[in-house]
Design an enzyme around this catalytic site. Structure first.
Site, mmCIF file in Angstrom:
data_model
loop_
_atom_site.group_PDB
_atom_site.id
_atom_site.type_symbol
_atom_site.label_atom_id
_atom_site.label_comp_id
_atom_site.label_asym_id
_atom_site.label_seq_id
_atom_site.Cartn_x
_atom_site.Cartn_y
_atom_site.Cartn_z
ATOM 1 N N ASP A 1 -5.055 -3.353 -3.635
ATOM 2 C CA ASP A 1 -4.238 -3.155 -2.436
ATOM 3 C C ASP A 1 -3.837 -4.467 -1.758
ATOM 4 O O ASP A 1 -4.683 -5.274 -1.383
ATOM 5 C CB ASP A 1 -5.044 -2.291 -1.452
ATOM 6 C CG ASP A 1 -4.252 -1.878 -0.236
ATOM 7 O OD1 ASP A 1 -3.081 -2.276 -0.101
ATOM 8 O OD2 ASP A 1 -4.829 -1.149 0.588
ATOM 9 N N SER B 1 0.845 -1.196 0.000
ATOM 10 C CA SER B 1 0.000 0.000 0.000
ATOM 11 C C SER B 1 0.881 1.247 0.000
ATOM 12 O O SER B 1 1.757 1.380 -0.846
ATOM 13 C CB SER B 1 -0.951 -0.045 1.206
ATOM 14 O OG SER B 1 -1.920 0.976 1.105
#
Length: 305
Positions: free
Chosen positions: A178, A37
């Site tokens: 993600d 991320s």
């Protein structure tokens, strides 16, 4: 091998930037940098800078790399529009009805920012082992890729693409999101790849932030809250697993060291309204906690001797 492991946390990654600076100033020189991320973004910028240093000076100055990362954040990330733009309601409604939903936010500003500040030759030149993780939406599996993967930056885009808020990123014959959906702190992968001395920087405290007067009818606010709850639990699990693994390894006669840097209390940042002052505040807090944690780790090491 020394590993710098950078967890997820969206724009709370500003805290991570301050902590990185504290760690690198203290003399930590990683052989590996792994991220997920926002940690994938910070990993990429560190690798880009160290690759630049190697090309131009044939040596890596880690404290300088940390400062360059800090400068990048202060200069380029000052408001939500620097990262993404809210899609028009009309287009969003039409795309949803036509089964073409591609997120509430358009992440093109972030992608352009990465492309503007990252050069392929620098990334390829860097000798530091690095990986970022993203999740295959169809299979649900997390995939880690290194800088020698031809689609490395696409995986960075995917790793930083917040589920529901941002669209998946098509790579080869699959679509990715993600990596924090599966692992917020990629410490397990670092250990599997040989890390024995690890500095893990997380953006979430052990406790969950409890907002007052939260409007759960605001879709973006609701998605962010659900994400906060989920991510907080996942990162706690990742850290607990790593601490247990290190303890067992030491008992078996295999020396390992794990230093965890994370906020003492939950960080507060409004993703829809943050300012440059908010980013600077988190950077300063990350630096403070980083210095405090590293100093304590050194003190504990001396006491053990």
């Amino acid at each position: 091998m020394k590993a710098l492991v950078l967890g997820g946390g969206s724009m709370k990654g500003a805290f991570q930037v301050g902590a990185i600076q504290a760690v690198l100033e203290n003399g930590f020189e990683p052989d590996m940098v792994y991220g997920i991320s926002v940690g994938a973004l910070n990993t990429t910028f560190l690798i880009n800078e160290t690759g630049r240093q190697l090309m131009q000076n044939e040596e890596i100055r880690w404290p300088l790399a940390g400062r360059k990362l800090l400068e990048f954040w202060i200069k380029n990330i000052t408001q939500p529009h620097d990262i993404s733009r809210l899609r028009s309601r009309v287009k969003l409604g039409v795309n949803t009805l036509m089964s073409r939903f591609d997120g509430l936010l358009d992440p093109v500003p972030l992608h352009l920012l990465i492309r503007k500040n990252v050069r392929d030759e620098y990334v390829q030149r860097c000798t530091i082992k690095s990986k970022v993780g993203a999740v295959n939406i169809e299979s649900g599996e997390i995939k880690y890729v290194s800088t020698d993967d031809p689609h490395f930056l696409d995986y960075v885009y995917a790793s930083s693409s917040i589920p529901m808020l941002m669209p998946g990123v098509p790579i080869a014959d699959a679509e990715y999101l993600d990596g924090g959906l599966r692992e917020v702190a990629p410490v397990r992968q670092a250990i599997e790849d040989g890390a024995t001395e690890i500095v893990l920087i997380a953006c979430h405290s052990p406790l969950l932030y409890r907002p007052e007067g939260m409007n759960t009818r605001n879709l973006i606010t609701l998605i962010e809250r659900i994400r906060d709850i989920t991510v907080n639990q996942i990162v706690n699990n990742n850290i607990q697993w790593a601490e247990s693994y290190v303890d067992r390894s030491i008992l078996r006669g295999r020396p390992m060291k794990l230093t965890v840097i994370r906020p003492e209390t939950p960080l507060v940042l409004d993703m829809q309204r943050f300012t440059s002052e908010d980013i600077s505040r988190l950077i300063v807090e990350g630096y403070r906690i980083g210095v405090k944690t590293v100093t304590q780790a050194v003190s504990d090491s001396i006491d053990l001797k």
